[in-house]
Structure formats: structure tokens, C-alpha cells
Write a protein that holds these residues in place. Structure first.
Motif, mmCIF file in Angstrom:
data_model
loop_
_atom_site.group_PDB
_atom_site.id
_atom_site.type_symbol
_atom_site.label_atom_id
_atom_site.label_comp_id
_atom_site.label_asym_id
_atom_site.label_seq_id
_atom_site.Cartn_x
_atom_site.Cartn_y
_atom_site.Cartn_z
ATOM 1 N N ARG A 1 20.860 5.205 -0.283
ATOM 2 C CA ARG A 1 19.762 6.098 -0.149
ATOM 3 C C ARG A 1 19.802 7.766 -0.837
ATOM 4 O O ARG A 1 19.557 8.210 -1.742
ATOM 5 N N GLU B 1 2.869 3.090 -2.862
ATOM 6 C CA GLU B 1 4.204 3.895 -1.809
ATOM 7 C C GLU B 1 4.739 4.176 -0.679
ATOM 8 O O GLU B 1 6.160 4.097 -0.298
ATOM 9 N N GLU B 2 4.377 3.490 -0.308
ATOM 10 C CA GLU B 2 4.485 2.724 1.449
ATOM 11 C C GLU B 2 5.421 2.150 1.599
ATOM 12 O O GLU B 2 6.507 1.800 1.928
ATOM 13 N N ARG C 1 8.609 3.232 -0.482
ATOM 14 C CA ARG C 1 9.664 4.169 0.977
ATOM 15 C C ARG C 1 10.147 2.944 1.771
ATOM 16 O O ARG C 1 10.979 3.409 2.676
ATOM 17 N N SER C 2 9.301 2.470 2.751
ATOM 18 C CA SER C 2 9.518 0.573 3.393
ATOM 19 C C SER C 2 11.180 0.451 2.642
ATOM 20 O O SER C 2 11.663 0.084 3.601
ATOM 21 N N ASP D 1 14.168 3.062 2.484
ATOM 22 C CA ASP D 1 14.277 3.291 4.282
ATOM 23 C C ASP D 1 15.349 1.810 4.319
ATOM 24 O O ASP D 1 16.256 2.266 5.030
#
Length: 82
Positions: free
Chosen positions: A19, A4-5, A8-9, A12
Motif C-alpha cells: 500500500r 473512490e470509496e 480506497r477499500s 486498504d
């Protein structure tokens, strides 16, 4: 870093317009028409921008080693999908 991180990165890193349209569709579940109303765009424009946002996200994921090549769009030198 969790999946998930990492995702998200990668999201972003997309340009703001890409986005936003991706989030409206994939996370908020809005239809093309609803996204068009929010962003003041025609549904066809929403579709094409969403396609490009997804393709760019796939390229980011592939380049970072988080997506096998077979799942990412391949392009010719002219930029057309093959």
C-alpha cells in the motif's frame, strides 16, 4: 459506495508495504529513485514491489467484480505471468 470509496477499500486491503509503495508512486507522484530513498530500497526493488502491488490490487478489483478479467494479470499454477 462510490468508485473512490471502493478503490480506497481495495487499497486498504493491501499489505502495508504494498500500500505504501503504491501510494508513494500513484498518489504522491514520486519517482522510483525517490521512493527508494524514502523506503531505503534500490530502484529495481521499488519497480518489482510496485508491479506486485499493482497486480494484487487488480486481483482484488477483479475478484470483487470491479475490474473485467481482461485487465487483470493471469497466472499459471506456478505463479508466473502468462
Amino acid at each position: 459506495m462510490t468508485k473512490e470509496e471502493r478503490m480506497r477499500s481495495e487499497v486498504d486491503q493491501l499489505p502495508d508495504d504494498a500500500r505504501r509503495i503504491l501510494i508513494l508512486r500513484e498518489l504522491d507522484g514520486l519517482s522510483y529513485a525517490e521512493i527508494g530513498k524514502v523506503l531505503r530500497l534500490e530502484p529495481g526493488t521499488v519497480k518489482s514491489r510496485l508491479f506486485r502491488a499493482r497486480r494484487r490490487l487488480c486481483e482484488f478489483l477483479r475478484d470483487d467484480g470491479n475490474l473485467p478479467d481482461r485487465y487483470a494479470s493471469k497466472q499459471t499454477k506456478g505463479g508466473a505471468d502468462v
